[in-house]
Design an enzyme around this catalytic site. Structure first.
Site, PDB file in Angstrom:
ATOM      1  N   LYS A   1      57.878  58.391  29.604  1.00 31.84           N
ATOM      2  CA  LYS A   1      57.053  58.036  28.441  1.00 31.84           C
ATOM      3  C   LYS A   1      56.219  56.794  28.728  1.00 31.84           C
ATOM      4  O   LYS A   1      55.023  56.724  28.406  1.00 31.84           O
ATOM      5  CB  LYS A   1      57.957  57.799  27.218  1.00 31.84           C
ATOM      6  CG  LYS A   1      58.607  59.067  26.688  1.00 31.84           C
ATOM      7  CD  LYS A   1      59.578  58.753  25.559  1.00 31.84           C
ATOM      8  CE  LYS A   1      60.226  60.017  25.020  1.00 31.84           C
ATOM      9  NZ  LYS A   1      61.204  59.738  23.963  1.00 31.84           N
TER      10      LYS A   1
ATOM     11  N   SER B   1      62.709  61.553  18.804  1.00 34.10           N
ATOM     12  CA  SER B   1      62.112  60.290  19.251  1.00 34.10           C
ATOM     13  C   SER B   1      60.802  59.938  18.551  1.00 34.10           C
ATOM     14  O   SER B   1      60.283  58.843  18.735  1.00 34.10           O
ATOM     15  CB  SER B   1      61.898  60.314  20.768  1.00 34.10           C
ATOM     16  OG  SER B   1      61.039  61.368  21.116  1.00 34.10           O
TER      17      SER B   1
END
Length: 771
Positions: free
Chosen positions: A719, A676
């Site tokens: 996140k 990511s």
């Protein structure tokens, strides 16, 4: 055979048939029948007797009456109260109805009378002897008629008359009797009688065998009972009570007190008999006793009634837990379906999430809301298949597996059963317990779960299974396929504050013997504890810190004789010491070669700074910060993309031959891996090579391909929460992660600006601050 035609009244018979030479009383009540009798009495006392095909028919037509009957003479007639007439008739000879001449007020019929033929052929003689012998045997077996009657029958010499007399004494169906009456010829009549007597004899022989068997069984049972009672009486006189007998009686008593499935009852009885016949000192008797105790104590058919009040269940779940909407919704859906149908199988819920988010306590709350029993077993460290399925009884100290042990503890066939830490199981040479769990958690086969010790199928389909795990990738795929996974991501800062206010603070104040007046948390204290003293997805460390504050306050109250302690954000450090954690904060100004990424960890989300430096060299790419293999590959892919688009980005196409590039992710002691950070590293490299700064209030996440496509990643909720906590205002997400934005709390979503991108060009356009 001679025939004689005449016209006489007809009396239809119901459920009875009269043979020639037979004398019988008949009760006549129907108007037509009474009229027929009166007509017969006026003339020659002769009347035709024919049987109805259906005895229930009150008004029979011509086709409802058999055509062959008996001409009888009325011997006596007596009127009874209620209009019924009792009549004594004697059968004379057979006759066949040719035509119904009148139907009102009674049946008048034209008949052909048959004279009995006198036949003395060898065949008829043989048939006669056979019939007599069979009849004698039948009388002996049935004992329905006295021997005197047998003597009066067998002395008759005419074969036809003999057959009719025997037929009149047999208890036959109307159809069989009519078949004998229909046989005009003597030989045919005797043959039919032989066949009927043979069949009756077979039935009587079978009845005799059954009676003998039943009598023997009864005699055996009575004998055993009598001897057992005698033995008890002797023991009582001697004052020596046999422990074995008392024990066996106790097992039999327990068997009658509860309801068991048929196969279980049969097995228990068999084992009790084995125990009863076994000498007391044999070691195996202890094995049988333990086995019987288990069979008798398992809840084979016992279950609790579900509380199907949906609003009450919802209220219970809300009182016990804050948030966790998806799990609550799933339980309420299950209860709603259970209210509509009883056949619904229990779901298998797999709660996956970091430690301390309330997975275990949630299962207990589910049981409370449904008013079911609750049982929990921990699978952490289990590596033996017998822990699930049990050991064979041949092993010393054998016991059932932990599944049936839990069911017995619950005392119910339908508890809420929690399998804790399923991702911590392992396997060794003793078998794979996760493979044994397949039968437990498969809805198609757990209704006949087989334990090696019990050896009888147990129904686990009514159990509501709740499975917990910290990470999904450690759960074997076949097992995961049978479960309904519900991810619990962790709590936002706002949710943690609410949980602390509603549950943790009151609980710890109560546990430490304080009152709410003695310890006061000012506004902002809990937020500071969460931000500076904990770093977790759940609330376990938060609860420890609150307990720490309560302990220190209790000491001050007792030692310094103070009435109340107020804890504020300013004096918090005097209780808990210096802050333990520093949350990553964003840069205050736009920087060249510095991009902010977002990371997911098992304890929640965090932001990840990415720094790139360009130095003179020979095109060497250096990666530092303890990066995993996947992250290194993402950096290589991003670097290759920048090289392929160098001209479009305004970068010297030969840059990789003249410069070394160093990519570093701070906090190098913490291992980092995953795809990511691909777009983050590529953006930082592009910024360093072009000299264009990156927005300081923007963070990003996404996987990059060589062609610059941006692929979706996981952990979006955690996140985004971490980015918001760090003061980020803009976030770049892959376009395919749009579906995950539904999980982000509304207040946080409204305070951030999201950019959904499909290609790296869009990322650079949003991230780079061009003049």
């Amino acid at each position: 055979m001679a025939k004689n035609r005449r016209t006489i009244p007809l009396l239809p018979l119901r459920g009875i048939l009269v043979f020639p030479y037979m004398i019988i009383h008949l009760d006549v009540g129907r108007e037509k029948s009474i009229s027929a009798l009166e007509e017969a009495m006026v003339h020659d006392r002769l009347i035709m007797l024919a049987t109805q095909r259906d005895a229930q028919d009150d008004k029979p037509e011509a086709e409802d009456i058999f055509s062959i009957g008996t001409v009888a003479e009325v011997k006596q007639l007596l009127k009874l109260p209620g209009g019924t007439i009792r009549v004594l008739v004697e059968g004379l000879h057979r006759a066949e109805i040719i035509e119904y001449t009148e139907q009102e007020p009674f049946y008048q019929v034209e008949i052909d009378e048959f004279d009995e033929e006198d036949v003395k052929t060898p065949e008829v003689e043989a048939l006669t002897r056979t019939v007599v012998h069979q009849f004698e045997q039948w009388v002996k077996l049935s004992k329905k008629i006295p021997p005197e009657t047998l003597v009066s029958v067998v002395v008759v010499e005419e074969p036809g008359r003999l057959a009719d007399l025997i037929a009149s004494h047999l208890s036959l169906k109307i159809e069989d009797k009519q078949a004998l009456l229909d046989a005009i010829g003597v030989a045919e009549r005797l043959e039919r009688l032989c066949e009927i007597l043979g069949r009756e004899m077979e039935i009587l022989e079978l009845e005799k065998k059954i009676n003998v068997r039943v009598r023997k069984q009864m005699e055996k049972t009575q004998k055993e009972y009598y001897l057992r009672e005698q033995l008890k009486a002797i023991q009582k006189e001697l004052g020596d009570k046999d422990d074995r007998t008392a024990e066996v009686d106790e097992y039999r008593q327990r068997l009658t007190e509860k309801e068991f499935p048929e196969d279980v009852t049969e097995k228990i009885n068999k084992e009790i008999e084995r125990l009863e016949k076994m000498p007391p000192m044999v070691a195996e008797s202890a094995v049988i006793r333990t086995y019987l105790d288990w069979l008798l104590s398992l809840p084979w058919l016992d279950r609790t009634e579900d509380r199907l009040d949906i609003s009450l269940a919802e209220q219970t779940l809300d009182n016990d837990h804050y948030g966790l909407e998806k799990v609550k919704e799933r339980i309420l859906e299950y209860l709603s379906v259970r209210k509509l149908t009883e056949t619904m199988k229990g779901p298998i819920l797999c709660l996956v999430g970091p430690p301390g988010v309330g997975k275990t306590s949630l299962a207990r709350s589910i049981a409370r809301s449904m008013e079911r029993k609750f049982v929990r077993i921990s699978l952490g460290g289990v590596r033996d298949e017998a822990e699930i399925r049990g050991h064979r009884r041949t092993y010393v100290g054998a016991l059932p597996g932990r599944i049936l042990q839990g069911i017995r503890t619950a005392g119910s066939q339908n508890p809420v059963f929690l399998l804790d830490e399923i991702d911590k199981m392992s396997a060794d040479f003793r078998g794979d317990p996760s493979a044994a769990l397949l039968e437990v958690l498969d809805p198609e086969q757990n209704n006949t779960f087989s334990d090696h010790y019990i050896e009888l199928p147990f129904d686990l389909s009514k159990v509501l299974w709740v499975v917990t795990a910290n990470v999904m990738h450690n759960i074997p795929r076949p097992l995961l396929d049978r479960m309904e996974v519900i991810s619990i991501a962790g709590y936002t800062e706002e949710e943690k504050i609410e949980i602390a206010k509603r549950y943790l603070v009151p609980k710890q104040i109560r546990d430490h013997g304080l009152t709410e007046k003695q310890i006061v948390f000012s506004e902002g204290t809990l937020q500071k504890v969460i931000r500076d003293y904990t770093r977790e997805a759940g609330v376990r460390n938060l609860e420890r810190n609150i307990a720490n504050l309560c302990r220190k306050s209790a000491r001050k109250i007792v030692q310094n004789d103070r009435s109340a302690i107020k804890i504020t954000a300013q004096n918090l450090h005097t209780f808990l010491g210096a802050p333990k954690y520093r949350h990553s904060q964003v840069e205050t100004s736009h920087q060249v070669g510095v991009a902010t990424g977002m990371a997911w960890t098992e304890v929640g989300g965090d932001i990840l700074g990415t720094e790139v430096s360009i130095m003179k060299g020979k095109g060497k790419l250096t990666l530092t910060g303890q990066l995993g293999e996947v992250m290194r590959e993402s950096a290589q892919a991003g670097f290759s993309y920048i090289r392929s688009r160098a001209e479009e980005l305004g970068i010297d196409p030969e840059f990789y031959e003249k410069n070394d590039i160093h990519i570093h992710l701070p906090e190098g002691a913490i291992p980092k891996d995953g795809p990511s950070a691909g777009i983050t590293m590529a953006t930082a490299v592009a910024s360093a090579l072009t000299g264009i700064p990156i927005r300081s209030d923007l963070s990003m996440t996404g996987e990059i391909t060589l062609r610059g496509r941006v692929l979706p990643v996981g952990g979006i909720k955690e996140k985004v929460l971490a980015a918001h906590r760090a003061g980020i205002k803009r976030i770049i997400l892959p376009k395919e992660n749009k579906r995950d934005m539904d999980d982000i709390p509304g207040n946080i979503k409204r305070s951030l600006e999201f950019y959904l991108v499909e290609h790296m060009d869009e990322v650079l356009e949003k991230a780079l601050v061009r003049e």
